[in-house]
Design a protein around this motif. Structure first.
Motif, PDB file in Angstrom:
ATOM      1  N   ALA A 313       0.864  -1.177   0.000  1.00  0.00           N
ATOM      2  CA  ALA A 313       0.000   0.000   0.000  1.00  0.00           C
ATOM      3  C   ALA A 313       0.898   1.222   0.000  1.00  0.00           C
ATOM      4  O   ALA A 313       1.690   1.412   0.922  1.00  0.00           O
ATOM      5  N   ILE A 314       0.811   2.050  -1.037  1.00  0.00           N
ATOM      6  CA  ILE A 314       1.678   3.226  -1.106  1.00  0.00           C
ATOM      7  C   ILE A 314       0.939   4.508  -0.722  1.00  0.00           C
ATOM      8  O   ILE A 314       1.539   5.573  -0.639  1.00  0.00           O
ATOM      9  N   SER A 315      -0.365   4.381  -0.502  1.00  0.00           N
ATOM     10  CA  SER A 315      -1.184   5.455   0.064  1.00  0.00           C
ATOM     11  C   SER A 315      -2.478   4.821   0.551  1.00  0.00           C
ATOM     12  O   SER A 315      -2.675   3.603   0.402  1.00  0.00           O
ATOM     13  N   GLU A 316      -3.376   5.595   1.097  1.00  0.00           N
ATOM     14  CA  GLU A 316      -4.647   5.048   1.580  1.00  0.00           C
ATOM     15  C   GLU A 316      -5.500   4.509   0.445  1.00  0.00           C
ATOM     16  O   GLU A 316      -6.337   3.633   0.663  1.00  0.00           O
ATOM     17  N   SER A 317      -5.270   5.007  -0.750  1.00  0.00           N
ATOM     18  CA  SER A 317      -6.141   4.624  -1.868  1.00  0.00           C
ATOM     19  C   SER A 317      -5.415   3.927  -3.010  1.00  0.00           C
ATOM     20  O   SER A 317      -5.994   3.711  -4.067  1.00  0.00           O
ATOM     21  N   ARG A 318      -4.150   3.559  -2.795  1.00  0.00           N
ATOM     22  CA  ARG A 318      -3.415   2.933  -3.906  1.00  0.00           C
ATOM     23  C   ARG A 318      -2.531   1.796  -3.421  1.00  0.00           C
ATOM     24  O   ARG A 318      -1.788   1.917  -2.446  1.00  0.00           O
ATOM     25  N   LEU A 319      -2.615   0.671  -4.143  1.00  0.00           N
ATOM     26  CA  LEU A 319      -1.751  -0.493  -3.941  1.00  0.00           C
ATOM     27  C   LEU A 319      -0.816  -0.646  -5.127  1.00  0.00           C
ATOM     28  O   LEU A 319      -1.188  -0.338  -6.267  1.00  0.00           O
ATOM     29  N   ARG A 320       0.392  -1.140  -4.866  1.00  0.00           N
ATOM     30  CA  ARG A 320       1.324  -1.434  -5.952  1.00  0.00           C
ATOM     31  C   ARG A 320       1.614  -2.926  -5.978  1.00  0.00           C
ATOM     32  O   ARG A 320       1.889  -3.543  -4.942  1.00  0.00           O
ATOM     33  N   ALA A 321       1.535  -3.507  -7.169  1.00  0.00           N
ATOM     34  CA  ALA A 321       1.904  -4.909  -7.374  1.00  0.00           C
ATOM     35  C   ALA A 321       2.969  -4.969  -8.454  1.00  0.00           C
ATOM     36  O   ALA A 321       2.858  -4.292  -9.481  1.00  0.00           O
ATOM     37  N   VAL A 322       4.006  -5.773  -8.228  1.00  0.00           N
ATOM     38  CA  VAL A 322       5.112  -5.883  -9.179  1.00  0.00           C
ATOM     39  C   VAL A 322       5.359  -7.346  -9.502  1.00  0.00           C
ATOM     40  O   VAL A 322       5.575  -8.160  -8.602  1.00  0.00           O
ATOM     41  N   THR A 323       5.326  -7.673 -10.775  1.00  0.00           N
ATOM     42  CA  THR A 323       5.581  -9.052 -11.203  1.00  0.00           C
ATOM     43  C   THR A 323       7.082  -9.259 -11.433  1.00  0.00           C
ATOM     44  O   THR A 323       7.823  -8.316 -11.709  1.00  0.00           O
ATOM     45  N   HIS A 324       7.500 -10.512 -11.342  1.00  0.00           N
ATOM     46  CA  HIS A 324       8.929 -10.843 -11.475  1.00  0.00           C
ATOM     47  C   HIS A 324       9.065 -12.344 -11.707  1.00  0.00           C
ATOM     48  O   HIS A 324       8.055 -13.067 -11.809  1.00  0.00           O
ATOM     49  N   LEU A 325      10.299 -12.824 -11.757  1.00  0.00           N
ATOM     50  CA  LEU A 325      10.539 -14.229 -12.116  1.00  0.00           C
ATOM     51  C   LEU A 325      10.038 -15.220 -11.075  1.00  0.00           C
ATOM     52  O   LEU A 325       9.940 -16.424 -11.355  1.00  0.00           O
ATOM     53  N   GLY A 326       9.697 -14.721  -9.872  1.00  0.00           N
ATOM     54  CA  GLY A 326       9.154 -15.606  -8.832  1.00  0.00           C
ATOM     55  C   GLY A 326       7.647 -15.697  -8.836  1.00  0.00           C
ATOM     56  O   GLY A 326       7.062 -16.329  -7.951  1.00  0.00           O
ATOM     57  N   VAL A 327       7.001 -15.075  -9.826  1.00  0.00           N
ATOM     58  CA  VAL A 327       5.536 -15.054  -9.897  1.00  0.00           C
ATOM     59  C   VAL A 327       5.078 -15.700 -11.200  1.00  0.00           C
ATOM     60  O   VAL A 327       5.520 -15.320 -12.285  1.00  0.00           O
ATOM     61  N   THR A 328       4.171 -16.669 -11.096  1.00  0.00           N
ATOM     62  CA  THR A 328       3.679 -17.388 -12.263  1.00  0.00           C
ATOM     63  C   THR A 328       2.286 -16.900 -12.668  1.00  0.00           C
ATOM     64  O   THR A 328       1.628 -16.166 -11.926  1.00  0.00           O
ATOM     65  N   LYS A 329       1.831 -17.363 -13.813  1.00  0.00           N
ATOM     66  CA  LYS A 329       0.482 -17.038 -14.280  1.00  0.00           C
ATOM     67  C   LYS A 329      -0.559 -17.565 -13.296  1.00  0.00           C
ATOM     68  O   LYS A 329      -1.573 -16.909 -13.024  1.00  0.00           O
ATOM     69  N   LEU A 330      -0.313 -18.760 -12.740  1.00  0.00           N
ATOM     70  CA  LEU A 330      -1.236 -19.322 -11.754  1.00  0.00           C
ATOM     71  C   LEU A 330      -1.290 -18.450 -10.492  1.00  0.00           C
ATOM     72  O   LEU A 330      -2.348 -18.278  -9.882  1.00  0.00           O
ATOM     73  N   ASP A 331      -0.140 -17.897 -10.108  1.00  0.00           N
ATOM     74  CA  ASP A 331      -0.101 -16.992  -8.961  1.00  0.00           C
ATOM     75  C   ASP A 331      -0.967 -15.759  -9.218  1.00  0.00           C
ATOM     76  O   ASP A 331      -1.668 -15.279  -8.315  1.00  0.00           O
ATOM     77  N   ILE A 332      -0.916 -15.262 -10.434  1.00  0.00           N
ATOM     78  CA  ILE A 332      -1.714 -14.086 -10.803  1.00  0.00           C
ATOM     79  C   ILE A 332      -3.199 -14.407 -10.687  1.00  0.00           C
ATOM     80  O   ILE A 332      -3.980 -13.635 -10.103  1.00  0.00           O
ATOM     81  N   ASP A 333      -3.603 -15.542 -11.224  1.00  0.00           N
ATOM     82  CA  ASP A 333      -5.017 -15.922 -11.177  1.00  0.00           C
ATOM     83  C   ASP A 333      -5.485 -16.132  -9.737  1.00  0.00           C
ATOM     84  O   ASP A 333      -6.613 -15.757  -9.378  1.00  0.00           O
TER      85      ASP A 333
END
Length: 346
Positions: A313-333
Motif C-alpha cells: 500500500a503506497i497510500s490510503e487509496s493505492r496499492l502497488r503490485a510488481v511481477t517478477h521471475l518468482g511469480v507465475t500465471k497461476l499466482d496471478i489468477d
C-alpha cells in the motif's frame, strides 16, 4: 503469515540454483585494487552493452544514482527531474546531503516531463539563481507504474541539454524492462545520456548490485566517490558473477513479467471498487486504485497477507503490485481470486 505470492517488489527475487552455482565458482580478486577478474568482466560487458567507454560496479541503484549526481554537478547546482522520480522521493534527500545540490521537480504525465516545462526550468545566468547542471530521467518510471519514457522525448531532452550545456543522467534501474517491451536496445537508450545507472537486483534476479556507465574520465571520478561513500568492495566477483548470469539468462524473459502484469491489471479492473489505468501498464508494475468507499489500501494489504499474498500500500487509496521471475500465471489468477473474495465480503 508466510508470503507465498510476493508482489511487493521485483527486489524480492532470489538467486536460482543455477545462479548460486556460478556464485560459488566465481573467480575473485580485490576489486578496490582493480584485481577482481569477474567484476572486470562485468564492467567490460556493461560498457559494451551500453556503448559507453567505462563502467563501475556498485552495491545499489541509489549509490549509482548519487555517484552520478556527484560527478555531474558542483555544490550549489540544480538538478531537474520528474516530480515522482526515485532520486527525489526514495533516496533520503541524498542529492542535498552528498552533493549539496537542490532538486527542481517537474510534474510529469505518467513520468514524462513536458519539454516546454523543462526549457522554462533551465535557469538563465543570474547571480540569484543556481546553475542548472543536470537533467535526470527515470526509465522505466517506478512511481508512475513502470511506464516507459518515449525515446522521442529523450531525444528532445538531449537536444535541449546540449544547447544549454546541461548534462544528462539516466536512472535506468529498470531500463531492461523498457528495452524488452519496446525492442529498443540498451545502447540506443543510453547514447543520449552522459551517465546511466542499471540495476541487476530487480527483474533480472541478481542478489546485489547496480552498474554506472559513462566516459572513462567520469567513471574514474565515480570510482573515487564510490570509495568515499564506502562502496568499495573486495572479492566482489561473487556478486558480479550473479549479475553476469542474470543479464545472460534473465533479460529476455522479462516479457513474461509484463504479460503477467497485464493479466493482473485486467483481472483487477473487472472487480467493482477497484480501478487500474490500463494505459499506464507498460511493463511489470501495476498501480491499483481503491475507489470503493470505506475501504483502504492498507486494509486490502492486510487481507491479502492473511491469504499469503504480498502487495504494498503506497497510500490510503493505492496499492502497488510488481511481477517478477518468482511469480507465475497461476499466482496471478490466484491473487485475482483472493481480491474478488475480499471485495465480495467487504
Amino acid at each position: 503469515m508466510e508470503i507465498r505470492i510476493d508482489l511487493r517488489s521485483d527486489t524480492v527475487t532470489k538467486p536460482t540454483p543455477e545462479m548460486r552455482k556460478v556464485i560459488c565458482e566465481a573467480e575473485v580478486g580485490d576489486d578496490v585494487l582493480g584485481d577482481d577478474p569477474t567484476v572486470n568482466k562485468l564492467q567490460r560487458m556493461m560498457a559494451e552493452l551500453t556503448g559507453k567507454e567505462s563502467a563501475l560496479y556498485v552495491p545499489s541503484g541509489t549509490m549509482s544514482n548519487q555517484i552520478a549526481i556527484k560527478v555531474n554537478t558542483q555544490p550549489g547546482d540544480e538538478v531537474i527531474c520528474e516530480a515522482g522520480s526515485h532520486i527525489f522521493n526514495y533516496e533520503a534527500s541524498a542529492p542535498s546531503f552528498i552533493s549539496s545540490v537542490q532538486i527542481y521537480p517537474i510534474q510529469g504525465n505518467k513520468g514524462v516531463m513536458n519539454i516546454e516545462e523543462v526549457k522554462r526550468a533551465i535557469r538563465p545566468k543570474n547571480i540569484h539563481h543556481p546553475v542548472t547542471r543536470l537533467i535526470v530521467v527515470e526509465n522505466t518510471h517506478n512511481r508512475a507504474g513502470g511506464t516507459i519514457y518515449p525515446l522521442e522525448e529523450i531525444i528532445k531532452l538531449s537536444e535541449i541539454a546540449k544547447e544549454n550545456g546541461v548534462r544528462m543522467h539516466l536512472d535506468g534501474a529498470r531500463l531492461w524492462n523498457a528495452s524488452i517491451e519496446t525492442g529498443i536496445s540498451i545502447k540506443e537508450y543510453s547514447k543520449y545520456f552522459d551517465t546511466v545507472n542499471l540495476c541487476f537486483s530487480k527483474g533480472l534476479g541478481a542478489p546485489v548490485g547496480s552498474i554506472l556507465v559513462g566516459d572513462s574520465q567520469t567513471i574514474e571520478k565515480a570510482r573515487k566517490v564510490r570509495k568515499i561513500l564506502g562502496g568499495g568492495m573486495r572479492q566482489a566477483g561473487l556478486l558480479a558473477a550473479a549479475c553476469i548470469y542474470a543479464v545472460e539468462n534473465n533479460f529476455k524473459r522479462l516479457k513474461e513479467d509484463h504479460e503477467n502484469a497485464k493479466r493482473l491489471a485486467e483481472g483487477i479492473n473487472s472487480i467493482d471498487g477497484l480501478s487500474v489505468d490500463m494505459d499506464a501498464v507498460h511493463t511489470n508494475i501495476v498501480m491499483i486504485d481503491i475507489i470503493k468507499k470505506d475501504v483502504t489500501a492498507y486494509t486490502i494489504q492486510e487481507k491479502l497477507l492473511e491469504n499469503g499474498v504480498g502487495m504494498l500500500a503506497i497510500s490510503e487509496s493505492r496499492l502497488r503490485a510488481v511481477t517478477h521471475l518468482g511469480v507465475t500465471k497461476l499466482d496471478i489468477d490466484e491473487t485475482i481470486s483472493f481480491i474478488k473474495k475480499i471485495f465480495e465480503g467487504a
